[in-house]
Write a protein that holds these residues in place. Structure first.
Motif, PDB file in Angstrom:
ATOM      1  N   UNK A  10     144.899 102.658 123.700  1.00 16.20           N
ATOM      2  CA  UNK A  10     144.058 102.552 124.884  1.00 16.20           C
ATOM      3  C   UNK A  10     142.592 102.672 124.488  1.00 16.20           C
ATOM      4  N   UNK A  11     141.759 101.752 124.958  1.00 13.70           N
ATOM      5  CA  UNK A  11     140.323 101.810 124.678  1.00 13.70           C
ATOM      6  C   UNK A  11     139.716 103.053 125.312  1.00 13.70           C
ATOM      7  N   UNK A  12     138.659 103.482 124.700  1.00 11.22           N
ATOM      8  CA  UNK A  12     138.039 104.753 125.042  1.00 11.22           C
ATOM      9  C   UNK A  12     136.705 104.516 125.746  1.00 11.22           C
ATOM     10  N   UNK A  13     136.451 105.256 126.805  1.00 10.08           N
ATOM     11  CA  UNK A  13     135.099 105.236 127.388  1.00 10.08           C
ATOM     12  C   UNK A  13     134.342 106.412 126.784  1.00 10.08           C
ATOM     13  N   UNK A  14     133.367 106.092 125.971  1.00 10.10           N
ATOM     14  CA  UNK A  14     132.649 107.092 125.184  1.00 10.10           C
ATOM     15  C   UNK A  14     131.227 107.206 125.729  1.00 10.10           C
ATOM     16  N   UNK A  15     130.947 108.335 126.347  1.00  7.80           N
ATOM     17  CA  UNK A  15     129.660 108.496 127.037  1.00  7.80           C
ATOM     18  C   UNK A  15     128.685 109.323 126.221  1.00  7.80           C
ATOM     19  N   UNK A  16     127.485 108.808 126.126  1.00 10.33           N
ATOM     20  CA  UNK A  16     126.429 109.516 125.421  1.00 10.33           C
ATOM     21  C   UNK A  16     125.306 109.759 126.430  1.00 10.33           C
ATOM     22  N   UNK A  17     125.006 111.040 126.680  1.00 10.36           N
ATOM     23  CA  UNK A  17     123.901 111.361 127.585  1.00 10.36           C
ATOM     24  C   UNK A  17     122.919 112.267 126.878  1.00 10.36           C
ATOM     25  N   UNK A  18     121.675 112.201 127.322  1.00 13.72           N
ATOM     26  CA  UNK A  18     120.637 113.109 126.821  1.00 13.72           C
ATOM     27  C   UNK A  18     119.399 112.828 127.641  1.00 13.72           C
ATOM     28  N   UNK A  19     118.433 113.747 127.618  1.00 18.47           N
ATOM     29  CA  UNK A  19     117.159 113.373 128.240  1.00 18.47           C
ATOM     30  C   UNK A  19     116.529 112.272 127.396  1.00 18.47           C
ATOM     31  N   UNK A  20     115.707 111.411 128.015  1.00 19.66           N
ATOM     32  CA  UNK A  20     115.128 110.357 127.187  1.00 19.66           C
ATOM     33  C   UNK A  20     114.157 110.995 126.200  1.00 19.66           C
ATOM     34  N   UNK A  21     114.189 110.500 124.949  1.00 22.98           N
ATOM     35  CA  UNK A  21     113.371 111.070 123.885  1.00 22.98           C
ATOM     36  C   UNK A  21     114.173 111.963 122.958  1.00 22.98           C
ATOM     37  N   UNK A  22     115.422 112.266 123.318  1.00 26.33           N
ATOM     38  CA  UNK A  22     116.225 113.160 122.460  1.00 26.33           C
ATOM     39  C   UNK A  22     116.897 112.404 121.318  1.00 26.33           C
TER      40      UNK A  22
END
Ligand code: 5GP
Length: 210
Positions: A10-22
């Motif tokens: 099964x394909x993975x939903x891989x989320x990357x979050x951060x404040x912009x500039x990080x």
């Protein structure tokens, strides 16, 4: 012996979050370049295009009216207001990657992450922290594209974004982009190996024990 297709997973939903500039954009670019099993979900946004950005590659740049229509037509898996503009994950982008037996990298904020968690509880959420707020401001200023007012706005927005760190599965401090890339990539590779995602195991184990 049973034929086993180890790619059948099964394909993975891989989320990357951060404040912009990080450093999230740099890290996601490094991962996309070094791993051909993952593709980027290109979001739609109403914000103006920045110098150097390419329509359809960085974002699908749309008007407010177009975004409204897309919301009404159910084209988004999630969408949110960020910095006074709207950003959204397109269903068709995610489907396109998954159908190509690919994992999907989503560079979205905490609001979108919360919404996607409702749609698919199996998502993997990674948050990237800056080493300090001073360093974050320095990185934002070094882009040289934003006014003082915009920077101040982004700094207060960064604090709000960071306050959601505990909602993520993995949280890394980006004091060195290459080191941070390695950590994020390790998570991706390990998550791919989870038994629940390797659906071919059902057939294989059936062939072993009936
Ligand atoms: P920027 O304008 O600097 O490219 O992005 C601003 C913020 O919007 C970033 O934190 C980014 O993660 C977030 N963002 C980009 N695309 C999406 C999206 O499709 N959905 C949501 N919820 N946030 C997004």
């Amino acid at each position: 012996m049973a034929t086993v297709n180890p790619l059948k997973r099964r394909g993975l939903l891989f989320i990357l979050s951060s404040p912009s500039g990080a450093g999230k954009t740099t890290i996601s670019r490094m991962i996309l370049e070094s791993d051909d099993g993952i593709g980027l979900s290109v979001s739609a946004t109403t914000r103006p295009i920045r110098p150097g950005e390419v329509d359809g590659k960085d974002y699908h740049f749309v008007t407010d009216a177009e975004f409204e229509r897309m919301v009404a037509d159910g084209e988004f898996l999630e969408w949110a207001h960020v910095f006074g503009h709207r950003y959204g994950t397109l269903r068709r982008e995610v489907t396109k990657q998954i159908e190509g037996a690919q994992d999907v990298l989503l560079d979205i904020d905490w609001q979108g992450t919360q919404q996607l968690k409702q749609v698919d509880p199996d998502i993997v959420r990674v948050f990237i922290l800056p080493p300090s707020m001073e360093e974050l401001e320095r990185r934002l200023r070094s882009r040289g594209t934003d006014s003082d007012e915009v920077i101040a706005n982004r700094m207060s927005r960064a604090k709000a974004e960071i306050s959601h760190w505990a909602e993520y599965d993995y949280v890394f401090i980006n004091d060195d982009a290459e080191h941070c890339r390695k950590l994020v990539h390790t998570v991706l590779k390990a998550e791919r190996l989870k038994a629940t995602r390797r659906i071919f195991l059902h057939d294989f184990v059936r062939s072993l024990i009936g």
